[in-house]
Motif scaffolding. Structure first.
Motif, short mmCIF file in Angstrom:
data_model
loop_
_atom_site.label_atom_id
_atom_site.label_comp_id
_atom_site.label_asym_id
_atom_site.label_seq_id
_atom_site.Cartn_x
_atom_site.Cartn_y
_atom_site.Cartn_z
N ASN A 167 -11.58 0.50 -33.84
CA ASN A 167 -11.20 -0.93 -34.46
C ASN A 167 -11.71 -1.94 -33.16
OD1 ASN A 167 -10.31 -0.49 -36.81
ND2 ASN A 167 -8.20 -0.39 -36.42
N GLN A 168 -11.49 -1.55 -31.83
CA GLN A 168 -11.63 -2.51 -30.86
C GLN A 168 -13.07 -2.71 -30.82
OE1 GLN A 168 -10.10 -4.69 -29.20
NE2 GLN A 168 -8.09 -4.14 -29.67
N HIS A 170 -15.50 -2.13 -33.00
CA HIS A 170 -15.86 -2.87 -34.21
C HIS A 170 -15.91 -4.11 -34.00
CE1 HIS A 170 -14.95 -4.04 -38.62
NE2 HIS A 170 -16.06 -3.47 -38.48
N ASP B 7 -5.36 -6.26 -30.73
CA ASP B 7 -5.30 -4.97 -31.47
C ASP B 7 -5.16 -5.50 -33.00
OD1 ASP B 7 -6.02 -3.29 -29.64
OD2 ASP B 7 -3.80 -2.57 -29.32
N PHE B 9 -5.63 -8.05 -34.59
CA PHE B 9 -6.68 -9.01 -35.25
C PHE B 9 -8.02 -7.69 -35.56
CE2 PHE B 9 -11.12 -10.45 -35.35
CZ PHE B 9 -10.88 -11.56 -36.20
N ALA B 10 -8.12 -6.91 -34.56
CA ALA B 10 -9.02 -5.80 -34.76
C ALA B 10 -8.80 -5.01 -36.22
CB ALA B 10 -9.39 -4.83 -33.93
N ALA B 11 -7.54 -4.78 -36.27
CA ALA B 11 -6.94 -3.90 -37.42
C ALA B 11 -7.35 -4.92 -38.77
CB ALA B 11 -5.61 -3.69 -37.40
N LEU B 13 -9.52 -7.06 -39.18
CA LEU B 13 -10.65 -7.24 -39.36
C LEU B 13 -11.42 -6.17 -40.05
CD1 LEU B 13 -13.62 -8.79 -38.90
CD2 LEU B 13 -13.73 -7.62 -36.79
N GLU B 14 -10.95 -4.87 -39.61
CA GLU B 14 -11.27 -3.60 -40.27
C GLU B 14 -10.81 -3.51 -41.71
OE1 GLU B 14 -12.69 -0.57 -40.16
OE2 GLU B 14 -11.26 0.39 -41.64
N CYS B 17 -13.09 -6.25 -43.86
CA CYS B 17 -14.24 -5.72 -44.08
C CYS B 17 -14.52 -4.49 -45.10
CB CYS B 17 -14.87 -4.99 -42.90
SG CYS B 17 -15.42 -6.26 -41.58
N GLU B 40 -12.09 -16.71 -37.81
CA GLU B 40 -12.79 -15.71 -37.11
C GLU B 40 -13.09 -14.70 -38.02
OE1 GLU B 40 -14.10 -15.76 -34.39
OE2 GLU B 40 -14.20 -13.85 -33.39
N LEU B 44 -16.71 -13.36 -39.08
CA LEU B 44 -17.47 -11.77 -38.87
C LEU B 44 -17.58 -10.92 -40.10
CD1 LEU B 44 -15.44 -11.20 -35.76
CD2 LEU B 44 -17.80 -12.04 -35.91
#
Lengths: 188, 258
Positions: A167-168, A170, B7, B9-11, B13-14, B17, B40, B44
């Motif tokens: 995830n990071q 990505h 973390d 935010f990354a989740a 974003l995933e 998407c 953001e 992205l």
């Protein structure tokens, strides 16, 4: 083609003894992912086909050393060969820069109007160039997710990281791509 | 952004998407996240689609072509392994006289039925291999031992099919032109022999061999067409000449076969 893990291990074992059917089954299982993996980073269809062939011939030459027991293992092994082949090809290109015509051989399936085609090709070339500037891990994650269509778990297995790390990677990869593409658009 | 927020935010974003890739509108997805994330994410998430445009599948023609090429290499590799022991033996007998003696010994071993490995390796060989002489000798013996003309037609038919397979392997593995030339010549000889023999028997009142010969010749047409198209420019003329010869001989048979 879906293979149960035991069946695939048996198939790999037979392929190691140069069993025709087993090798053909492994090839059919892997040809699309390997081609996609290479085509995402090469501009011409001819080059993608050539390198796919090189990967499988090298795989045949090194099949005795294949220790994988499942599909992910086989693909990891093939992608590793593909990465070496790509690196060789990119080094070669660096030494002998191709003519501007090479860009015109962009991979393309249907037939849009010429100006649309040029725009699409240009946009793809920009993404491809930006992709080359990512770190190796970031690029692998992006290719696994959006070119090979893998989910997070499968991507994590492929790159040898946990889901959180994927995830990071990505996130950082998309942020870098955004920055790089914005720079290209600004320069235009 | 703290590590924890990063973390989270990354989740997000995933997740976003994935939802957009499944066809959900970006706006609906953004609405499910805090305002701090929205800008953001909007920047992205669309990039995923742009990268996805790089995905290309191989054409079915390319896949089939590569499969043929690979399987020919698999066959070569298997033969290489099988012949490994024989080549080591062959190196011990490197001189021409010793080589002839080795071939004679090998032929004898094959003929008395003891050399299964040799026979198999020779059966798969092409004219650029010393083992091909073993195959030639074996074929010659089979032909000589054929008890009558009709049996000989059968032997020629089998040899025509065998030459066809050898030509296919030679073309697909990119063997040099001289290998293709030798095989084309040997195939032309077998065609000539089968037609002569069949016509002789036809004249004696036995129509079966001519029909059999015609079937054998017709079976070669399509593979020969395909091989001519696949062959290298250097190898192609021999195959084209062979094709013309095959057509002529087929016409000779067609006249007598009803």
């Amino acid at each position: 083609m879906q293979q149960a893990p035991g069946e695939l291990a048996e198939l790999i074992g037979r392929a190691r003894t140069y069993d025709r059917t087993a090798f053909a089954d492994l090839y059919r299982l892997a040809v699309t992912p390997v081609y996609r993996y290479l085509a995402a980073r090469l501009s011409s269809q001819e080059e993608a086909e050539e390198l796919t062939q090189e990967v499988f011939l090298a795989a045949l030459g090194g099949i005795q050393g294949l220790r994988a027991q499942d599909e992910a293992g086989v693909l990891s092994w093939l992608f590793q060969i593909a990465r070496h082949k790509l690196a060789d090809r990119l080094r070669q290109r660096y030494r002998q820069p191709s003519s501007p015509l090479a860009a015109a051989e962009e991979l393309e399936a249907p037939q849009p109007r010429p100006e649309e085609l040029a725009e699409t090709n240009e946009a793809r070339a920009e993404v491809r160039e930006a992709l080359e500037q990512l770190t190796g891990d970031q690029r692998e994650v992006i290719v696994c997710k959006y070119v090979l269509g893998y989910d997070n778990e499968r991507t994590a297995r492929q790159v040898g990281k946990n889901v959180n790390a994927v995830n990071q990677l990505h996130h950082r990869a998309l942020a870098s791509l955004h920055r790089l593409l914005a720079k290209t658009e600004k320069a235009r | 952004m703290t590590v924890e927020e990063d973390d989270r935010f990354a989740a997000a974003l995933e997740e976003c998407c994935r939802r957009v890739q499944r066809g959900e509108p970006l706006e609906r997805c953004l609405a499910d996240y805090p305002a701090a994330y929205q800008q953001e994410l909007a920047r992205l998430v669309p990039l995923a689609g742009r990268v996805g445009q790089l995905a290309r599948d191989p054409s079915p023609e390319f896949q089939a072509r590569l499969e043929r090429r690979l399987l020919a290499s698999v066959d070569e590799a298997r033969r290489g392994r099988r012949v490994g022991l024989l080549s080591r033996l062959g190196r011990l007998f490197a001189g021409p006289a010793m080589r002839t003696a080795t071939v004679a010994l090998v032929v004898m071993a094959v003929l008395v039925g003891g050399g299964v490995e040799v026979e198999q390796a020779a059966a798969d060989s092409l004219p650029d291999s010393p083992l091909y002489r073993v195959k030639e000798a074996r074929e010659w013996v089979t032909l000589t031992l054929a008890r009558d003309g009709e049996t000989r037609v059968g032997v020629h038919a089998a040899q025509i099919a065998q030459r066809g397979r050898e030509l296919e392997r030679a073309v697909q593995t990119g063997k040099p032109r001289r290998v293709v030339d030798v095989l084309a010549l040997r195939l032309a000889w077998s065609i000539d022999q089968i037609v002569d023999q069949a016509l002789e028997l036809q004249a004696q009142g036995n129509p079966r061999p001519a029909r059999r010969a015609l079937v054998a010749l017709r079976a070669m047409e399509r593979p020969l067409d395909r091989l001519t198209a696949q062959a290298s420019p250097e190898a192609r003329p021999a195959l084209e000449r062979l094709h013309t010869f095959l057509d002529e001989q087929e016409r000779r048979l067609t006249v007598v076969v009803v």
